[in-house]
Design a protein around this motif. Structure first.
Motif, PDB file in Angstrom:
ATOM      1  N   SER A  46       0.821  -1.199   0.000  1.00  0.00           N
ATOM      2  CA  SER A  46       0.000   0.000   0.000  1.00  0.00           C
ATOM      3  C   SER A  46       0.865   1.262   0.000  1.00  0.00           C
ATOM      4  O   SER A  46       0.354   2.362  -0.074  1.00  0.00           O
ATOM      5  N   GLN A  50       2.906   1.967  -2.335  1.00  0.00           N
ATOM      6  CA  GLN A  50       3.172   2.378  -3.717  1.00  0.00           C
ATOM      7  C   GLN A  50       2.870   3.854  -3.904  1.00  0.00           C
ATOM      8  O   GLN A  50       1.908   4.374  -3.367  1.00  0.00           O
ATOM      9  N   ASP A  51       3.693   4.499  -4.719  1.00  0.00           N
ATOM     10  CA  ASP A  51       3.327   5.876  -5.045  1.00  0.00           C
ATOM     11  C   ASP A  51       2.272   5.848  -6.145  1.00  0.00           C
ATOM     12  O   ASP A  51       2.028   4.811  -6.766  1.00  0.00           O
ATOM     13  N   PRO A  52       1.618   6.979  -6.390  1.00  0.00           N
ATOM     14  CA  PRO A  52       0.483   6.977  -7.332  1.00  0.00           C
ATOM     15  C   PRO A  52       0.886   6.531  -8.733  1.00  0.00           C
ATOM     16  O   PRO A  52       0.094   5.875  -9.420  1.00  0.00           O
ATOM     17  N   THR A  53       2.089   6.874  -9.181  1.00  0.00           N
ATOM     18  CA  THR A  53       2.500   6.459 -10.524  1.00  0.00           C
ATOM     19  C   THR A  53       2.661   4.950 -10.594  1.00  0.00           C
ATOM     20  O   THR A  53       2.235   4.300 -11.553  1.00  0.00           O
ATOM     21  N   ARG A  85       1.103   2.758  -8.777  1.00  0.00           N
ATOM     22  CA  ARG A  85      -0.258   2.194  -8.765  1.00  0.00           C
ATOM     23  C   ARG A  85      -0.879   2.299 -10.149  1.00  0.00           C
ATOM     24  O   ARG A  85      -1.513   1.362 -10.630  1.00  0.00           O
ATOM     25  N   ALA A  86      -0.673   3.441 -10.805  1.00  0.00           N
ATOM     26  CA  ALA A  86      -1.269   3.662 -12.128  1.00  0.00           C
ATOM     27  C   ALA A  86      -0.663   2.721 -13.163  1.00  0.00           C
ATOM     28  O   ALA A  86      -1.373   2.184 -14.022  1.00  0.00           O
ATOM     29  N   ARG A 141      -2.351  15.442 -12.600  1.00  0.00           N
ATOM     30  CA  ARG A 141      -2.851  14.194 -11.993  1.00  0.00           C
ATOM     31  C   ARG A 141      -2.604  12.996 -12.904  1.00  0.00           C
ATOM     32  O   ARG A 141      -2.802  11.856 -12.487  1.00  0.00           O
ATOM     33  N   PRO A 150      -0.633  10.155 -14.894  1.00  0.00           N
ATOM     34  CA  PRO A 150       0.645   9.515 -14.568  1.00  0.00           C
ATOM     35  C   PRO A 150       1.597   9.310 -15.748  1.00  0.00           C
ATOM     36  O   PRO A 150       2.799   9.172 -15.530  1.00  0.00           O
ATOM     37  N   GLU A 210     -12.004   8.388 -12.236  1.00  0.00           N
ATOM     38  CA  GLU A 210     -11.784   7.810 -10.903  1.00  0.00           C
ATOM     39  C   GLU A 210     -12.947   6.896 -10.515  1.00  0.00           C
ATOM     40  O   GLU A 210     -12.753   5.863  -9.872  1.00  0.00           O
ATOM     41  N   SER A 224      -3.923   8.510 -18.889  1.00  0.00           N
ATOM     42  CA  SER A 224      -4.283   7.889 -17.627  1.00  0.00           C
ATOM     43  C   SER A 224      -5.281   6.785 -17.925  1.00  0.00           C
ATOM     44  O   SER A 224      -6.212   7.004 -18.695  1.00  0.00           O
TER      45      SER A 224
END
Ligand code: MG
Ligand code: ZN
Length: 470
Positions: free
Chosen positions: A32, A34-37, A39-40, A83, A85, A367, A448
Motif C-alpha cells: 500500500s 506504492q506511489d500513485p505512478t 499504482r497507475a 494528476r 501519470p 476515478e 491515464s
C-alpha cells in the motif's frame, strides 16, 4: 506508422520489468506504500482495453502555453493535467502536396492535418479534413476512415465538443471528409465545388456532422447550421432543420443544455461563431510591453456554458445510455490557439485554465469509472514564449509582448514573435499585431487509464489513432 497498442506479450514483459524495479526500489511493489505512478502503471498493465475513451486537446497548447497557464495561476498550485501519470512527446509534422508519395514533410502543421493524423492514423496536407494527401490543396484526396466512425461501428456512443465553431478543423476531423477546412457550411462550399451534395458529394462539414448522427455535438458555429442546404434529401432546408428531421434535440444556451436527456442525439450551438472567451487583459505591444497587470477573469457570458460544463454534460449523456459498448468523446479547448495567434496573453491563459478544468472533469469521471482511458495533448505548438521580465537594452524582446501580474504577485512576460510587425519593410510595427504563426515543436501527450502506457516515449500524432481505438 507503428501500432501503439501494447501487445499482451509486451505488456507482460513490461510488467515483470516494472515489478522487479519496484521490488528493488521499495522492497514491496504491491504494498500500500506504492506511489500513485506505480499504482497507475500496475493498474494500466492489468487492465483490458478501455471501455470508454475521452480525448482532450488544447489547440496550440505547446509546452510554453501550458507552462504560462501553470505559472499565472501559481507555481505551487498543480494543474489537473498533473494528476495524469503517463507523459510522452508526439511529433506533429504534416506533408506537402506532391504528384505522388512519398510526400515531403511540412514541419509547421495546422489543425486540419494534425487532427487528421490522430483521427485516421495518416499524414495529410494542411487545410485537409480526414482525406489523404494529393497533388494540390484544391484536389480532393481519398476519404479516410476516422476513429469516431470506427467507434460507431463498434456500437459505441460518440461525442464531439469544442469552444470553436463545431465545424472548425479540429472537431471536423472526426465526422467529416473535406479537401479544404474552410468548406464549413452549405454556403461556404465555393472552394470545394465537387464535394457539395448537389454535385454528388458528402456536403459541407456541418451537413456531414449531422448526417454522421454524432450523439453529442456541442460548441459554437450556429451561423453555419442556419445556412440552406443546396442538394440531396434536405435541399432547401437549413442544416438545423435537417438535424431536427434526423431526430436531434437542438439547444442554443446553457439553460437549454441543462434540460436535454439521453434519449435523443443533441446539437448544442452556443454562439454564432466561436464561443466567447473566459478572460480578458492588456493588449500586447512591441518590445518591453505594458506595465504588469493581472488578467480579468470571468468575462464569458453565462448563457454560454463553460468547456468544463459541456464536458460534464457530454459525459453524462453518453454514459447515461448504459451502452455496454462504451463511448468515445473528443473535447477541444480551441481558443488557446486563436488567442495565441492574436497575441492575447490573458485570452490564451484563460482558455488554457478552462481547458484544464475540463481535464479535471474527465479525470473525476475516470476515478469512478476506471475502465476509461483519458488522453490529453495539443495538436501543434504555438508562438508564445516566456521571457525575462527585466529585459532591457539589447535584451528587449523583438516581438509583441505582454506583462502579467501572476497570483504569486510576480511578473510573467510573454512575447509573440513569429509574424514580424505586419507593416511594410522598414516602416515599423502596425497598431494591430498580425496573426502569429504556429511552431513546429513536438507536443506533450498525457494519459491515464487502460491503454495509457502507449503514450510513453517519443511518438507521432498518427500513433494516437491506435491508442484512441483505431
Ligand atoms: Mg482547433
Ligand atoms: Zn492556429
Amino acid at each position: 506508422m507503428k501500432g501503439k497498442r501494447l501487445t499482451a506479450t509486451a505488456a507482460a514483459a513490461l510488467a515483470l520489468t516494472v515489478a522487479a524495479a519496484g521490488t528493488a526500489a521499495t522492497g514491496a511493489f504491491s504494498s500500500s506504500k506504492q506511489d500513485p505512478t506505480e499504482r497507475a502503471v500496475a493498474a494500466a498493465l492489468k487492465a483490458k482495453g478501455p471501455k470508454n475513451v475521452i480525448f482532450l486537446l488544447g489547440d496550440g497548447m505547446g509546452t510554453q502555453e501550458i507552462t504560462a497557464a501553470r505559472y499565472y495561476q501559481g507555481v505551487r498550485s498543480p494543474l489537473n493535467v498533473d494528476r495524469m501519470p503517463f507523459t510522452g512527446f508526439d511529433t506533429s509534422w504534416s506533408v506537402k502536396p506532391a504528384a505522388a508519395a512519398p510526400y515531403p514533410p511540412d514541419y509547421d502543421p495546422d489543425s486540419a492535418s494534425t487532427g487528421t493524423a490522430w483521427a485516421t492514423g495518416q499524414k495529410t496536407i494542411d487545410e485537409r479534413i480526414s482525406q489523404g494527401p494529393s497533388s494540390a490543396e484544391n484536389v480532393p484526396g481519398p476519404n479516410l476512415t476516422t476513429v469516431l466512425e470506427l467507434a460507431q461501428r463498434r456500437g459505441m456512443r460518440v461525442g464531439d465538443v469544442s469552444t470553436a465553431e463545431i465545424t472548425d478543423a479540429t472537431p471536423a476531423v472526426l465526422a467529416s471528409h473535406m479537401s479544404l477546412r474552410g468548406c464549413q457550411g452549405p454556403a461556404n462550399m465555393g472552394a470545394c465545388p465537387t464535394e457539395t451534395k448537389g454535385a454528388g458529394g458528402l456536403g459541407s462539414i456541418a451537413e456531414q456532422e449531422v448526417d454522421h448522427h454524432v450523439d453529442v455535438l456541442l460548441g459554437g458555429g450556429r451561423a453555419r447550421f442556419e445556412q440552406t442546404i443546396g442538394g440531396g434529401p434536405f435541399a432547401g432546408q437549413t442544416v438545423v432543420q435537417s438535424a431536427l428531421a434526423q431526430g436531434y434535440r437542438y439547444v442554443t444556451d446553457a439553460d437549454g443544455l441543462s434540460t436535454v436527456g439521453p434519449d435523443q442525439p443533441v446539437l448544442g450551438l452556443f454562439n454564432a461563431g466561436n464561443m466567447s472567451l473566459e478572460w480578458s487583459g492588456p493588449a500586447a505591444s512591441v518590445g518591453k510591453g505594458n506595465t504588469p497587470a493581472p488578467c480579468k477573469e470571468g468575462v464569458r457570458p453565462p448563457n454560454e456554458p463553460s468547456l468544463a460544463a459541456m464536458t460534464r454534460r457530454a459525459i453524462d449523456l453518453l454514459d447515461a445510455r448504459k451502452n455496454r459498448n462504451g463511448f468515445f468523446l473528443q473535447v477541444e479547448g480551441a481558443s488557446i490557439d486563436k488567442q495565441d495567434h492574436a497575441t492575447n496573453a490573458c485570452g490564451q491563459i484563460g482558455e488554457t485554465v478552462a481547458f484544464d478544468r475540463a481535464i479535471g472533469v474527465a479525470l473525476d469521471y475516470q476515478e469512478a469509472h476506471p475502465d476509461t482511458l483519458v488522453v490529453v495533448t495539443a495538436d501543434h505548438s504555438h508562438t508564445s514564449q516566456i521571457v525575462g521580465e527585466d529585459a532591457s537594452g539589447s535584451g528587449l524582446p523583438t516581438g509583441y509582448s505582454t506583462n502579467l501580474t501572476t497570483r504569486d504577485g510576480q511578473t510573467l512576460s510573454l512575447t509573440y514573435g513569429t509574424a514580424g510587425f505586419g507593416g511594410e519593410a522598414g516602416k515599423g510595427p502596425v497598431a494591430v499585431p498580425p496573426s502569429q504563426q504556429h511552431t513546429g515543436g513536438a507536443v506533450p501527450v498525457w494519459a491515464s487509464g487502460p491503454g495509457g502506457l502507449a503514450v510513453l516515449g517519443t511518438n507521432d500524432h498518427t500513433d494516437l489513432f491506435g491508442v484512441l481505438g483505431g
